[in-house]
Design an enzyme around this catalytic site. Structure first.
Site, PDB file in Angstrom:
ATOM      1  CE  LYS A  98     -22.061  34.231  41.891  1.00  0.00           C
ATOM      2  NZ  LYS A  98     -22.427  32.999  41.206  1.00  0.00           N
ATOM      3  CE  LYS A 156     -19.166  38.342  33.721  1.00  0.00           C
ATOM      4  NZ  LYS A 156     -18.856  37.165  34.533  1.00  0.00           N
ATOM      5  CE  LYS A 189     -31.829  36.430  34.973  1.00  0.00           C
ATOM      6  NZ  LYS A 189     -33.048  35.698  34.805  1.00  0.00           N
TER       7      LYS A 189
END
Length: 333
Positions: free
Chosen positions: A114, A198, A201
């Protein structure tokens, strides 16, 4: 044996099929099992590890609660609440961060993913949030935690923290060491445009995902346009290793029909993708459209959602405040 289950979902807004099949569908099954005691948390403290728009965050919290209820989680039976409203979570995270070790956190691969290349610019919260996750779980004496592949490492950290706290303060089994609940069948849903990524959104194209607020026509259109390959449907699961889009779509079908990947492959072996997509659209519409309609209805009733959250916060606070009080006494406060 009865289980005490804790799980959390970040209020990212616009929840999609990946969130539903990877977590929420499982939550509903756990909620419906009368032997389970379930606590479902909207982890808004976790959400602010990256910058949020305050107005959007408030809206996303309500949408997440609406999605839980619309999907079939009963707020009278299970506790549904948002983390920021129960002070014990933040207090517990600080105390447990003094028990956790830097070496343990340095091994967390999700932070590396991340934070990306420039981890010096990542927030301290993003680095230490697995300790907050441990506090979330340990405050409720959870015996089991549903985890996907990306959270297994964090649950291991939670177990390490619990064991170290119990050992450091010579208080055997005070913090319950939780067990993972891992979904046996398909749980990782990939993009409809790229079977190697994956479903998310954050992907620019809305055609890459089925949103839980999509209507019938949108769902049918997205499945029609979902990426496939020129070959007929595969004959065996072994054929899926090189055919990621086919594997993803068959996995979605298997999850929605409570079947296995093997059985789904068997049903459609050798058939045209168009025939399979028609069946997949049918089961998706049957499952998602009622949820979509109910989410919209609930979002129009803000008072009901606020009251549901308030009740959930009160119930969660009763449990967590007792545990943190005892933790403080043990530490010496």
């Amino acid at each position: 044996m009865s289980k005490k289950i804790f799980s959390g979902v970040q209020p990212t807004g616009n929840l999609h099929l990946g969130n539903y099949l990877g977590a929420i569908k499982n939550f509903v099954d756990l909620n419906n099992d009368n032997s389970n005691e379930c606590i479902f948390c909207v982890v808004d403290l976790h959400a602010i590890t990256v910058k949020q728009n305050a107005k959007e965050l408030r809206s996303n919290i309500q949408e997440t609660i609406a999605t839980f209820i619309a999907s079939g989680i009963d707020p009278k039976k299970s506790i549904i609440f948002n983390q920021s409203q129960v002070p014990a979570h933040a207090e517990g995270a600080w105390i447990l961060s003094c028990v956790a070790r830097m070496g343990w956190l340095n091994r967390m691969t999700q932070f590396k993913e991340k934070a990306g290349k420039d981890k010096e610019k990542a927030s301290v919260g993003l680095y230490s949030y697995p300790v907050l996750m441990a506090a979330d779980i340990l405050l409720y004496d959870a015996t089991h935690v549903p985890v996907g592949d990306d959270q297994k490492q964090h649950l291991e950290l939670c177990r390490d923290i619990a064991q170290k706290f119990n050992s450091d303060f010579e208080i055997e089994n005070f913090l319950q060491v939780p067990e993972p609940l891992i979904q046996k069948e398909f749980s990782r849903i990939m993009s409809l445009k790229d079977g190697s990524r994956k479903m998310s959104k954050s992907e620019l194209s809305d055609l890459s995902r089925i949103n839980l607020t999509d209507d019938k026509d949108l769902i049918i259109n997205k499945i029609k346009k979902a990426k496939t390959d020129p070959l007929p449907m595969p004959n065996t699961t072994k054929d899926l290793d090189e055919r990621l889009e086919a594997k993803n779509l068959l996995g979605i079908y298997a999850s929605l029909t409570n079947s296995t990947l093997e059985k789904s492959v068997e049903i459609f072996a050798g058939k045209n993708f168009s025939e399979f997509k028609e069946k997949l659209s049918e089961v998706l519409v049957d499952k998602i459209q009622p949820i979509s309609l109910e989410i919209k209805k609930l979002l129009d009733d803000k008072l009901y959602l606020d009251n549901t959250l308030l009740e959930g916060v009160e119930r969660a606070n009763k449990i967590a405040s007792k545990k943190i009080k005892r933790i403080k006494e043990i530490v010496g406060f």
